[in-house]
Design a protein around this motif. Structure first.
Motif, PDB file in Angstrom:
ATOM      1  N   PRO A  40      32.254 -65.099  56.301  1.00  0.00           N
ATOM      2  CA  PRO A  40      32.478 -65.093  57.818  1.00  0.00           C
ATOM      3  C   PRO A  40      32.958 -63.571  58.183  1.00  0.00           C
ATOM      4  CG  PRO A  40      33.297 -66.910  57.120  1.00  0.00           C
ATOM      5  CD  PRO A  40      32.874 -66.339  55.867  1.00  0.00           C
ATOM      6  N   ALA A  41      33.254 -62.764  57.264  1.00  0.00           N
ATOM      7  CA  ALA A  41      33.608 -61.219  57.535  1.00  0.00           C
ATOM      8  C   ALA A  41      32.625 -60.567  57.720  1.00  0.00           C
ATOM      9  CB  ALA A  41      34.623 -60.950  56.178  1.00  0.00           C
ATOM     10  N   ASP A  42      31.196 -61.139  57.509  1.00  0.00           N
ATOM     11  CA  ASP A  42      29.879 -60.365  57.877  1.00  0.00           C
ATOM     12  C   ASP A  42      29.229 -60.695  59.234  1.00  0.00           C
ATOM     13  OD1 ASP A  42      29.921 -59.023  55.322  1.00  0.00           O
ATOM     14  OD2 ASP A  42      28.791 -60.544  54.367  1.00  0.00           O
ATOM     15  N   ASP A  43      29.817 -61.803  59.740  1.00  0.00           N
ATOM     16  CA  ASP A  43      29.487 -62.041  61.129  1.00  0.00           C
ATOM     17  C   ASP A  43      29.729 -60.955  61.947  1.00  0.00           C
ATOM     18  OD1 ASP A  43      29.090 -64.548  59.951  1.00  0.00           O
ATOM     19  OD2 ASP A  43      30.541 -65.507  61.079  1.00  0.00           O
ATOM     20  N   PHE A  44      28.663 -60.922  63.106  1.00  0.00           N
ATOM     21  CA  PHE A  44      28.414 -59.898  64.003  1.00  0.00           C
ATOM     22  C   PHE A  44      27.933 -60.035  65.188  1.00  0.00           C
ATOM     23  CE2 PHE A  44      24.654 -60.153  61.843  1.00  0.00           C
ATOM     24  CZ  PHE A  44      23.550 -59.455  62.579  1.00  0.00           C
ATOM     25  N   ASP A  45      27.907 -59.293  66.214  1.00  0.00           N
ATOM     26  CA  ASP A  45      27.024 -59.383  67.544  1.00  0.00           C
ATOM     27  C   ASP A  45      25.928 -58.500  67.258  1.00  0.00           C
ATOM     28  OD1 ASP A  45      28.977 -60.892  68.694  1.00  0.00           O
ATOM     29  OD2 ASP A  45      30.047 -59.167  69.730  1.00  0.00           O
ATOM     30  N   ASP A  46      24.614 -59.183  67.476  1.00  0.00           N
ATOM     31  CA  ASP A  46      23.192 -58.538  67.361  1.00  0.00           C
ATOM     32  C   ASP A  46      23.000 -57.687  68.279  1.00  0.00           C
ATOM     33  OD1 ASP A  46      20.811 -57.925  67.145  1.00  0.00           O
ATOM     34  OD2 ASP A  46      20.217 -59.941  66.267  1.00  0.00           O
ATOM     35  N   PRO A  47      22.983 -56.278  68.138  1.00  0.00           N
ATOM     36  CA  PRO A  47      22.882 -55.179  69.203  1.00  0.00           C
ATOM     37  C   PRO A  47      21.478 -55.414  69.934  1.00  0.00           C
ATOM     38  CG  PRO A  47      22.736 -54.178  67.019  1.00  0.00           C
ATOM     39  CD  PRO A  47      23.121 -55.649  66.574  1.00  0.00           C
ATOM     40  N   THR A  48      20.483 -56.163  69.412  1.00  0.00           N
ATOM     41  CA  THR A  48      19.340 -56.139  69.865  1.00  0.00           C
ATOM     42  C   THR A  48      19.153 -57.474  70.779  1.00  0.00           C
ATOM     43  OG1 THR A  48      18.108 -57.799  68.158  1.00  0.00           O
ATOM     44  CG2 THR A  48      17.986 -55.268  67.679  1.00  0.00           C
ATOM     45  N   VAL A  49      20.399 -58.151  70.877  1.00  0.00           N
ATOM     46  CA  VAL A  49      20.150 -59.174  71.712  1.00  0.00           C
ATOM     47  C   VAL A  49      21.153 -58.941  72.935  1.00  0.00           C
ATOM     48  CG1 VAL A  49      21.163 -61.672  71.985  1.00  0.00           C
ATOM     49  CG2 VAL A  49      20.021 -60.993  69.912  1.00  0.00           C
ATOM     50  N   PRO A  50      20.804 -59.418  74.030  1.00  0.00           N
ATOM     51  CA  PRO A  50      21.727 -59.093  75.416  1.00  0.00           C
ATOM     52  C   PRO A  50      23.012 -59.817  75.485  1.00  0.00           C
ATOM     53  CG  PRO A  50      19.423 -59.769  76.137  1.00  0.00           C
ATOM     54  CD  PRO A  50      19.539 -59.863  74.629  1.00  0.00           C
ATOM     55  N   GLU A  51      23.992 -59.355  76.000  1.00  0.00           N
ATOM     56  CA  GLU A  51      25.197 -59.951  76.176  1.00  0.00           C
ATOM     57  C   GLU A  51      25.254 -61.155  76.364  1.00  0.00           C
ATOM     58  OE1 GLU A  51      28.309 -59.049  75.636  1.00  0.00           O
ATOM     59  OE2 GLU A  51      28.061 -57.017  75.111  1.00  0.00           O
ATOM     60  N   GLY A  52      25.879 -62.341  75.886  1.00  0.00           N
ATOM     61  CA  GLY A  52      25.633 -63.797  76.078  1.00  0.00           C
ATOM     62  C   GLY A  52      25.971 -64.560  74.940  1.00  0.00           C
ATOM     63  N   PRO A  53      25.818 -65.901  75.026  1.00  0.00           N
ATOM     64  CA  PRO A  53      26.097 -66.963  73.568  1.00  0.00           C
ATOM     65  C   PRO A  53      25.202 -66.429  72.680  1.00  0.00           C
ATOM     66  CG  PRO A  53      25.331 -67.968  75.537  1.00  0.00           C
ATOM     67  CD  PRO A  53      25.359 -66.566  76.234  1.00  0.00           C
ATOM     68  N   LEU A  54      24.008 -65.928  72.701  1.00  0.00           N
ATOM     69  CA  LEU A  54      23.182 -65.671  71.614  1.00  0.00           C
ATOM     70  C   LEU A  54      23.565 -64.522  70.578  1.00  0.00           C
ATOM     71  CD1 LEU A  54      19.834 -67.058  73.285  1.00  0.00           C
ATOM     72  CD2 LEU A  54      21.219 -68.357  71.663  1.00  0.00           C
ATOM     73  N   ARG A  55      24.227 -63.577  71.134  1.00  0.00           N
ATOM     74  CA  ARG A  55      24.678 -62.258  70.545  1.00  0.00           C
ATOM     75  C   ARG A  55      25.231 -62.716  69.380  1.00  0.00           C
ATOM     76  NH1 ARG A  55      26.225 -56.543  73.173  1.00  0.00           N
ATOM     77  NH2 ARG A  55      24.803 -55.553  71.776  1.00  0.00           N
ATOM     78  N   ALA A  56      26.168 -63.547  69.201  1.00  0.00           N
ATOM     79  CA  ALA A  56      27.098 -63.898  68.064  1.00  0.00           C
ATOM     80  C   ALA A  56      26.124 -64.317  67.099  1.00  0.00           C
ATOM     81  CB  ALA A  56      27.993 -64.876  68.136  1.00  0.00           C
ATOM     82  N   SER A  57      26.240 -63.691  65.976  1.00  0.00           N
ATOM     83  CA  SER A  57      25.191 -63.943  64.676  1.00  0.00           C
ATOM     84  C   SER A  57      25.918 -64.014  63.549  1.00  0.00           C
ATOM     85  CB  SER A  57      24.262 -62.622  64.700  1.00  0.00           C
ATOM     86  OG  SER A  57      23.566 -62.574  65.732  1.00  0.00           O
ATOM     87  N   VAL A  58      25.373 -64.672  62.432  1.00  0.00           N
ATOM     88  CA  VAL A  58      25.597 -64.843  61.266  1.00  0.00           C
ATOM     89  C   VAL A  58      24.702 -64.310  60.091  1.00  0.00           C
ATOM     90  CG1 VAL A  58      27.264 -66.941  61.719  1.00  0.00           C
ATOM     91  CG2 VAL A  58      24.715 -67.279  60.860  1.00  0.00           C
ATOM     92  N   LEU A  59      25.383 -63.684  59.041  1.00  0.00           N
ATOM     93  CA  LEU A  59      24.565 -62.977  58.111  1.00  0.00           C
ATOM     94  C   LEU A  59      24.888 -63.797  56.681  1.00  0.00           C
ATOM     95  CD1 LEU A  59      23.219 -60.439  56.704  1.00  0.00           C
ATOM     96  CD2 LEU A  59      25.434 -59.716  56.448  1.00  0.00           C
ATOM     97  N   TYR A  60      23.735 -64.167  56.143  1.00  0.00           N
ATOM     98  CA  TYR A  60      23.629 -64.734  54.971  1.00  0.00           C
ATOM     99  C   TYR A  60      23.178 -64.101  53.908  1.00  0.00           C
ATOM    100  CZ  TYR A  60      24.741 -69.459  56.350  1.00  0.00           C
ATOM    101  OH  TYR A  60      25.610 -70.519  57.096  1.00  0.00           O
ATOM    102  N   ARG A  61      23.538 -64.211  52.583  1.00  0.00           N
ATOM    103  CA  ARG A  61      23.033 -63.057  51.629  1.00  0.00           C
ATOM    104  C   ARG A  61      22.850 -64.053  50.228  1.00  0.00           C
ATOM    105  NH1 ARG A  61      24.968 -57.898  51.988  1.00  0.00           N
ATOM    106  NH2 ARG A  61      26.521 -57.637  53.762  1.00  0.00           N
ATOM    107  N   ILE A  62      21.926 -63.670  49.603  1.00  0.00           N
ATOM    108  CA  ILE A  62      21.435 -64.000  48.128  1.00  0.00           C
ATOM    109  C   ILE A  62      21.256 -63.144  47.371  1.00  0.00           C
ATOM    110  CG2 ILE A  62      19.145 -64.542  48.620  1.00  0.00           C
ATOM    111  CD1 ILE A  62      19.612 -67.071  46.747  1.00  0.00           C
TER     112      ILE A  62
END
Length: 175
Positions: A151-173
């Motif tokens: 969860p420390a890697d979660d971020f607001d996607d700068p390519t998405v306009p302000e709003g509920p879809l901007r909050a994003s999660v990052l997964y890694r492998i």
């Protein structure tokens, strides 16, 4: 360009005949639920051309996915360098399927093939995946293919306009 095969799927270069079902997918509000908008037919055509060029240039990218037994186009999956605007870099994995293809395990199957290619052929040390925080279906695929989220890697996607879809999660492998 390398074509990938799984037990049920073929990941291949895009064809002109893919445009109509691709545009229909991108016009479907449920398929585009976690994107800012549905796409016009023109924008779908432009994305198909971009995906086709990336595959031709690099030999890998966003492959068209079809059901091997029928030849039916069902969407895309693949690997792509992370957009420059993101707060991290690397190569990401992604997928998008037509609603008719949901619930059959196709996204997981195709993603596993893309992961194997990324680690086995491209020798990538790590592969990333990004989605909107509310997209639990994609997060479930990420977890099924062995990816983990901090969860420390979660971020607001700068390519998405302000709003509920901007909050994003990052997964890694890692390889």
């Amino acid at each position: 360009m390398r074509e990938l095969r799984t037990e049920r799927l073929r990941l291949r270069q895009w064809r002109d005949t893919d445009l109509e079902p691709w545009a229909a997918m991108n016009a479907d509000p449920q398929v585009r639920e976690f994107f800012p908008e549905v796409l016009t037919a023109e924008r779908s055509a432009a994305s198909l051309a971009y995906f086709r060029a990336g595959l031709a240039e690099r030999g890998w990218g966003w492959w068209a996915v079809e059901v091997a037994a029928t030849g039916e186009f069902i969407g895309f999956t693949g690997l792509d360098p992370v957009d420059e605007e993101m707060p991290f870099d690397g190569v990401e994995i992604g997928w998008r399927l037509a609603r008719s293809a949901w619930g059959h395990g196709y996204a997981t199957e195709a993603a596993r093939a893309a992961l194997a290619y990324g680690f086995g052929t491209l020798d990538l040390p790590e592969i990333l995946a990004v989605t909107a925080a509310g997209n639990l279906r994609s997060q479930a695929v990420m977890e099924r293919i062995g990816m983990t989220r901090d969860p420390a890697d979660d971020f607001d996607d700068p390519t998405v306009p302000e709003g509920p879809l901007r909050a994003s999660v990052l997964y890694r492998i890692a390889r």
